[in-house]
Structure formats: structure tokens, C-alpha cells
Scaffold this active site. Structure first.
Site, PDB file in Angstrom:
ATOM      1  N   CYS A   1       0.842  -1.192   0.000  1.00 55.25           N
ATOM      2  CA  CYS A   1       0.000   0.000   0.000  1.00 55.25           C
ATOM      3  C   CYS A   1       0.880   1.247   0.000  1.00 55.25           C
ATOM      4  O   CYS A   1       1.999   1.241   0.514  1.00 55.25           O
ATOM      5  CB  CYS A   1      -0.917  -0.002   1.229  1.00 55.25           C
TER       6      CYS A   1
ATOM      7  N   ASP B   1       0.500   3.759   1.756  1.00 60.02           N
ATOM      8  CA  ASP B   1       0.508   4.371   3.084  1.00 60.02           C
ATOM      9  C   ASP B   1       1.941   4.660   3.527  1.00 60.02           C
ATOM     10  O   ASP B   1       2.809   3.781   3.491  1.00 60.02           O
ATOM     11  CB  ASP B   1      -0.180   3.435   4.088  1.00 60.02           C
TER      12      ASP B   1
ATOM     13  N   ARG C   1       3.264   4.971   6.306  1.00 64.11           N
ATOM     14  CA  ARG C   1       3.720   4.347   7.562  1.00 64.11           C
ATOM     15  C   ARG C   1       4.249   2.936   7.376  1.00 64.11           C
ATOM     16  O   ARG C   1       4.623   2.285   8.357  1.00 64.11           O
ATOM     17  CB  ARG C   1       2.556   4.321   8.564  1.00 64.11           C
TER      18      ARG C   1
ATOM     19  N   HIS D   1      -2.459  -3.844   5.123  1.00 60.49           N
ATOM     20  CA  HIS D   1      -2.307  -3.438   6.530  1.00 60.49           C
ATOM     21  C   HIS D   1      -3.667  -3.120   7.121  1.00 60.49           C
ATOM     22  O   HIS D   1      -4.565  -2.610   6.435  1.00 60.49           O
ATOM     23  CB  HIS D   1      -1.378  -2.219   6.653  1.00 60.49           C
TER      24      HIS D   1
ATOM     25  N   CYS E   1      -6.416   0.293   6.749  1.00 63.27           N
ATOM     26  CA  CYS E   1      -6.201   0.798   5.393  1.00 63.27           C
ATOM     27  C   CYS E   1      -7.324   1.766   5.006  1.00 63.27           C
ATOM     28  O   CYS E   1      -8.504   1.406   5.039  1.00 63.27           O
ATOM     29  CB  CYS E   1      -6.137  -0.356   4.400  1.00 63.27           C
TER      30      CYS E   1
END
Length: 358
Positions: free
Chosen positions: A189, A191, A193, A245, A248
Site C-alpha cells: 500500500c 501508506d 507508515r 495493513h 487501510c
């Protein structure tokens, strides 16, 4: 030493007496066009007056002046309405007398209080325009400075990182320059993090990475299809990892039954995952648990989509690799969860329809 409250009050009373006497002896106020001035009565109601400034005894210890529009500065207006001379305008006698009236009183005799309201005119906020412009200029300067600092920070970190790598291995960058031979293709993803190398302990050159919103593998997405083709046929990766994750945002948005504009075609792939597993998901009463299960099912379906590609089927038939893994990262403890995707069984089932080997 600060003068006592009593002394300040007595001095203010004397100055006020001087103002009153000056008003009686100095020339009467000039005739001027009526202005929209007003005063507030005890009930807070505004009463217009164009001839004089109304005085009242107000228990409120504060004298408030409201300004807006094209009205003159309050200091000039007050001295004019009190009938003070231009000489008295330039001095601070009147303003000093008025300001000392706000000193807390300990005597039982109340001092008169002035409350002035200048009603709004056709063009409001004239006095605030310069402050607003200054605030905007200052805000722009702050943003410019912040952007420069965050830009420079990356290069400072880069210098520190490069020096650290050379200290550990003097030939580190010579090896990187020689080419890449990664073991893993990471489809994750976008993302911020979830950096693949950091959470897995991999080093530069160990993983070929592709990331998008909600770690999707769509056959119409030429980007991810090109990545798989290059990683399998040219880099000959041994493992393909699809990593989602919990938490999400893409999966969460797909669970929201509303129009999301340009995101609709992309999120439709996740909504199709929900449709395929609708009975299982609807049977989960807890919304958070249902959300996390959809995250896992989305990873599972994207693994199936990787298996459907010709590049993977042909490479596995010839070389016995790569194999597919489905993982989910948990923000709560920083651990990866292996979904134990049965790659061989999926491949066998898929090839009933999607057999793309030679």
C-alpha cells in the site's frame, strides 16, 4: 512604586474636572454632518444619536468601544464630541482622564462610564485590512521557510546515511552501482507508515517495490502489470509478496456506500472483493472486525490476481519460482501476519480457466 488605587482615582477625578471645565470655556463644538453614533442602554439596546455622546453610569468595570467601517479614529472622535480644543486634541489629557476611569474603584461614589458604539458602514473591516494582509504575508513567509527546511532536512539525512554506510562497508555503493538482483517483489500500500525495507529488515537491493492505494493488482493497470513482468522475467525474483495493513484507508473508503469521484473505478476492485465474500463479511457483527477481515480478503484476492498473470505461470512452470505470499501489517504491534496463502492450490484452480503456460 505604583500609586495606590485611591490616589489613581482621585487623580482621574481631578483630570476629569479639568476636562469638564475646558468644555465650558473653550469654543463650542463645530457643526458637522450627523454621524451614525450610538450608545447602549442598560438592557444592551442600541440607541442612535447624531448630536452628542451619551453618558451613563455602568456597573461594568470596562468601557468598550466598537469600531467598523469608515469612521474616524476613536481618540479624535471622543475629543470632538466632548468639545475639546485642537490644543487639547494634541495633548494626552483627555485620553489620560478617560483611561483612568477604568481603574477599579474602592469608593462608594460611582464614576461616570462612557460606552460608545460606532454602527457599521457600507464598507466594513477597513481598519482590519492591513492586519489581514500582514498576516497573509507572514503566513506565506512561514510556509516558504518550512518548505525549505523540510527540503534541506532530506539532504542532511542523506549525507548522514551515506557516511554511515561507507563506515560500515567501504564498497557498499560500488556494489549497488553494479546492478540489482532482488529476491523479493513487494506489492504494498502507498501508506507512508509502511516502508517495506524498514519493517522487514531488508537492505537496499533486496526488494523490488511497487506501491499503490490498497495494494491492488488489477489486470487493467499497466503499471503493476509491467512491474510484475519485469520483476519475474528480467530480475527473476523468487518471492512475490502482497502486503496489506489493518487500518487501510482505501479499504475503509470502499466500505462507504457513496460517490467518491475519481476514486470510484479504483475502489470498485475492493467493493468487488466484498461482493465475492458478502456472506462471510455480513455475518460479522462487529464493524471493526468486519473491516479487518476485508483487509485480509483483499490481500488474498490480489494474490489470486498475481497468479493469473502469464509471467508468473510461465516462470513457475520453467523454474519453480516465484511463489506468492499474502501478508498483513499491524500498526498496533508492528508485526507482520502471514495469511498462509496456498499458492499451489490457487494456481491449480485458476489454470482451469486461466492457463497461460506454453
Amino acid at each position: 512604586m505604583m500609586p495606590s488605587t485611591k490616589l489613581c482615582t482621585e487623580q482621574a477625578r481631578q483630570e476629569w474636572t479639568t476636562v469638564e471645565s475646558t468644555r465650558a470655556t473653550v469654543r463650542p463644538p463645530l457643526e458637522e454632518p450627523p454621524r451614525r453614533y450610538g450608545w447602549n442602554d442598560r438592557n444592551g439596546k442600541n440607541v442612535e444619536s447624531s448630536s452628542r455622546l451619551s453618558e451613563q453610569a455602568d456597573p461594568d468595570p470596562r468601557s468598550t468601544i466598537h469600531t467598523s467601517g469608515h469612521n474616524p479614529p476613536p481618540s479624535t472622535m471622543l475629543s470632538t464630541r466632548l468639545g475639546l480644543s485642537p490644543l487639547l486634541h494634541s495633548s494626552k489629557q483627555a485620553s489620560s482622564a478617560l483611561s483612568r476611569l477604568a481603574v477599579p474603584r474602592t469608593t462608594s461614589t460611582p464614576l461616570p462610564r462612557l460606552r460608545l458604539t460606532i454602527l457599521p458602514s457600507a464598507t466594513p473591516r477597513r481598519f482590519c485590512s492591513s492586519h489581514t494582509a500582514d498576516d497573509k504575508d507572514r503566513s506565506k513567509k512561514d510556509i516558504t521557510m518550512y518548505l525549505q527546511e523540510t527540503h534541506d532536512k532530506v539532504f542532511e539525512n542523506n549525507k548522514s546515511w551515506a557516511a554511515e554506510q561507507v563506515a560500515k562497508d567501504p564498497d557498499f555503493f560500488k556494489k549497488l552501482a553494479a546492478g540489482q538482483n532482488p529476491e523479493y517483489l513487494w506489492i504494498g500500500c502507498s501508506d507512508s507508515r509502511i516502508p517495506a525495507e524498514q519493517i522487514t529488515g531488508l537492505q537496499p537491493g533486496d526488494a523490488f517495490v511497487h506501491r499503490n492505494i490498497a495494494n491492488l493488482v488489477c489486470n487493467t493497470d499497466l503499471n503493476v502489470m509491467s512491474v510484475i513482468e519485469y520483476a519475474v522475467k528480467h530480475l527473476q525474483v523468487k518471492h512475490i509478496v502482497v502486503c496489506g495493513h489493518y487500518g487501510c484507508g482505501g479499504v475503509k473508503a470502499a466500505m462507504t456506500p457513496k460517490d467518491l469521484g475519481l476514486m470510484n473505478p479504483w475502489l470498485r476492485n475492493i467493493r468487488d472483493v466484498y461482493r465475492l465474500h458478502e456472506k462471510e463479511l455480513d455475518a460479522i457483527a462487529d464493524e471493526e472486525a468486519r473491516y479487518e477481515r476485508l483487509v485480509e480478503l483483499n490481500v488474498y484476492e490480489q494474490c489470486r490476481n498475481v497468479v493469473k498473470t502469464a509471467a508468473l505461470q510461465q516462470s513457475y512452470a520453467e523454474n519453480g519460482f516465484p511463489i506468492i505470499h499474502g501478508w498483513v501489517f499491524n500498526f498496533r504491534d508492528g508485526m507482520l501476519k502471514d495469511l498462509n496463502v496456498d499458492f499451489k492450490t490457487i494456481l491449480k484452480d485458476i489454470q482451469k480457466i486461466y492457463n497461460l503456460t506454453n
